[in-house]
Design a protein around this motif. Structure first.
Motif, PDB file in Angstrom:
ATOM      1  N   LEU A 181       0.832  -1.211   0.000  1.00 35.44           N
ATOM      2  CA  LEU A 181       0.000   0.000   0.000  1.00 35.44           C
ATOM      3  C   LEU A 181       0.865   1.259   0.000  1.00 35.44           C
ATOM      4  CD1 LEU A 181      -2.874  -1.039   2.456  1.00 35.44           C
ATOM      5  CD2 LEU A 181      -3.092  -0.627   0.001  1.00 35.44           C
ATOM      6  N   SER A 182       1.959   1.206   0.750  1.00 32.96           N
ATOM      7  CA  SER A 182       2.857   2.353   0.798  1.00 32.96           C
ATOM      8  C   SER A 182       3.545   2.533  -0.558  1.00 32.96           C
ATOM      9  CB  SER A 182       3.879   2.135   1.905  1.00 32.96           C
ATOM     10  OG  SER A 182       4.656   3.277   2.071  1.00 32.96           O
ATOM     11  N   TYR A 183       3.894   1.421  -1.197  1.00 27.55           N
ATOM     12  CA  TYR A 183       4.470   1.489  -2.552  1.00 27.55           C
ATOM     13  C   TYR A 183       3.471   2.137  -3.507  1.00 27.55           C
ATOM     14  CZ  TYR A 183       5.550   0.062  -7.284  1.00 27.55           C
ATOM     15  OH  TYR A 183       5.765   0.071  -8.645  1.00 27.55           O
ATOM     16  N   HIS A 184       2.225   1.695  -3.457  1.00 27.24           N
ATOM     17  CA  HIS A 184       1.175   2.216  -4.333  1.00 27.24           C
ATOM     18  C   HIS A 184       1.020   3.727  -4.136  1.00 27.24           C
ATOM     19  CE1 HIS A 184      -2.945   2.758  -5.943  1.00 27.24           C
ATOM     20  NE2 HIS A 184      -2.702   1.687  -6.664  1.00 27.24           N
ATOM     21  N   HIS A 185       0.998   4.150  -2.883  1.00 29.81           N
ATOM     22  CA  HIS A 185       0.861   5.573  -2.542  1.00 29.81           C
ATOM     23  C   HIS A 185       2.055   6.375  -3.077  1.00 29.81           C
ATOM     24  CE1 HIS A 185       1.119   9.090   0.240  1.00 29.81           C
ATOM     25  NE2 HIS A 185      -0.184   9.067   0.148  1.00 29.81           N
ATOM     26  N   ALA A 186       3.259   5.863  -2.807  1.00 25.22           N
ATOM     27  CA  ALA A 186       4.472   6.591  -3.214  1.00 25.22           C
ATOM     28  C   ALA A 186       4.594   6.635  -4.736  1.00 25.22           C
ATOM     29  CB  ALA A 186       5.704   5.930  -2.601  1.00 25.22           C
ATOM     30  N   HIS A 187       4.274   5.523  -5.382  1.00 20.68           N
ATOM     31  CA  HIS A 187       4.442   5.428  -6.825  1.00 20.68           C
ATOM     32  C   HIS A 187       3.358   6.214  -7.555  1.00 20.68           C
ATOM     33  CE1 HIS A 187       5.205   3.814 -10.759  1.00 20.68           C
ATOM     34  NE2 HIS A 187       4.053   3.180 -10.811  1.00 20.68           N
ATOM     35  N   ARG A 188       2.117   6.043  -7.152  1.00 22.96           N
ATOM     36  CA  ARG A 188       1.018   6.583  -7.951  1.00 22.96           C
ATOM     37  C   ARG A 188       0.651   8.022  -7.572  1.00 22.96           C
ATOM     38  NH1 ARG A 188      -1.339   4.209 -11.813  1.00 22.96           N
ATOM     39  NH2 ARG A 188      -2.968   5.748 -11.518  1.00 22.96           N
ATOM     40  N   LEU A 189       0.482   8.295  -6.277  1.00 28.30           N
ATOM     41  CA  LEU A 189       0.125   9.676  -5.919  1.00 28.30           C
ATOM     42  C   LEU A 189       1.357  10.576  -5.916  1.00 28.30           C
ATOM     43  CD1 LEU A 189      -1.991  11.817  -4.972  1.00 28.30           C
ATOM     44  CD2 LEU A 189      -1.226  11.309  -2.652  1.00 28.30           C
ATOM     45  N   MET A 190       2.403  10.113  -5.216  1.00 28.88           N
ATOM     46  CA  MET A 190       3.549  10.990  -4.994  1.00 28.88           C
ATOM     47  C   MET A 190       4.513  11.027  -6.182  1.00 28.88           C
ATOM     48  SD  MET A 190       2.536  12.014  -2.117  1.00 28.88           S
ATOM     49  CE  MET A 190       3.889  13.078  -1.596  1.00 28.88           C
ATOM     50  N   ARG A 191       4.336  10.085  -7.146  1.00 24.77           N
ATOM     51  CA  ARG A 191       5.256   9.989  -8.296  1.00 24.77           C
ATOM     52  C   ARG A 191       6.716   9.990  -7.796  1.00 24.77           C
ATOM     53  NH1 ARG A 191       1.285   9.435 -12.669  1.00 24.77           N
ATOM     54  NH2 ARG A 191      -0.419   9.410 -11.222  1.00 24.77           N
TER      55      ARG A 191
END
Lengths: 225, 225
Positions: free
Chosen positions: A192-202
């Motif tokens: 979930l943290s990967y998804h957040h960092a990758h998708r929202l935070m780019r």
């Protein structure tokens, strides 16, 4: 299976009987193919607009098909949403679970689950990111059959991780007193943290950070030699 | 501040000049109070229907106010959504960040950040769960000023965690070669997994699992005596 069926039929000359069977089969095949194609597009749409935004109307617009025809297929918005979840889950099993379960039990299998899960966000037909992650926050406060279904699918997946961890304990790779459900919960957090960092935070370091988090988790779980 | 202003004014007799100033202030106060109340309700609504579902029209329906009046306040859907994000962020700072920063640097402060972050989901006026978690998956593929604003708020918060960790290194609590940004990334994962387990899965062990994950993270980061 479908392709094989068509080929063997075309090798035989058509009589009245097998001709009718062939036509029936072709209709069924066309139906199954259409259904698959529709669900594929519906999954893409849901990943962009959210599962709640996926209605028979919005899907009809997207596909330029008649609403009544789609209604004949799916009957209700909820049935459509549940079939889209199942379609995405079947893809997840094909892309992530089944290949990983072919790896040797224990750490190699856990690594394969993690690597293929990381790939999933990239290779899946989901331009708007993993459908399950988005659906989780969207549906968590919307009781009903769709949420129940999503909950069950997520429970199944957490169960696969915990069972794979348990087999790793049996193999002597992981600590005997480690908690497989806690490991599954923690690994979910890494993703979930990967998804957040990758998708929202780019965030350019999203993937190396996810790998470091996974290695730390494995390292804490590993049996000391 | 608003309450104090009203009290001090009511203690003095009204002259023409301070009378007009008082009326002006009352109008401004009423405006600010109304604005605050509207944003509070808008935040609740967004936590239920998603930030994308929050429009001037849907808010007008919810509040039984005229759409044109609200339009006068907010001008556009995007401006409303950005102000709701800021309203929620201000509450987060008041409930989580500011009290935690009063704790001693290092491990005590990090524990306070974690504990208050856990509380946030329960005490905040968000019947549909943390607005930021839901908005993250909703907006990640919708480029524009609202996503940019959310990204900046999340970057600020990850920055607060990383800075607090850095101070913990200076205090000698955490390993000198530990990576503060990795710690912030990992802690975010602990909270996202808690949110998923608690809200979607209705998992009774969500909180103890989050606490165990946090203790494991601290334990790995802690300087050995």
């Amino acid at each position: 299976m479908i392709l094989m069926g068509i080929r063997s039929s075309t090798l035989r000359p058509l009589t009245e009987t097998n001709g009718r069977a062939f036509l029936l089969m072709m209709t069924a095949t066309k139906g199954a193919t259409t259904r698959h194609a529709v669900l594929e597009r519906a999954t893409q749409l849901a990943s962009r607009v959210g599962l709640g935004g996926l209605t028979i109307g919005s899907l009809a617009d997207e596909l330029e098909l008649s609403k009544s025809g789609l209604f004949g297929h799916f009957r209700s918005k909820e049935a459509l949403q549940i079939q889209v979840l199942d379609h995405a889950a079947a893809r997840f099993v094909e892309s992530v679970v089944r290949p990983a379960l072919r790896e040797p039990r224990g750490e190699p299998r856990m690594r394969a689950l993690f690597e293929r899960w990381l790939d999933w966000g990239r290779s899946s037909p989901m331009p708007g990111g993993c459908l399950f992650v988005a659906a989780a926050t969207e549906l968590d406060d919307r009781p009903g059959p769709v949420r129940d279904h999503l909950q069950q699918l997520q429970r199944d997946w957490l169960g696969v991780i915990a069972t794979s961890f348990r087999k790793g304990i049996e193999e002597g790779h992981f600590l005997a007193d480690a908690d497989p459900e806690q490991f599954a919960h923690d690994l979910y957090g890494v993703m979930l943290s990967y998804h957040h960092a990758h998708r929202l935070m780019r965030e350019a370091k999203a993937e190396p950070r996810a790998r470091r988090a996974f290695e730390a988790l494995l390292s804490a779980a590993r049996r000391r030699p």
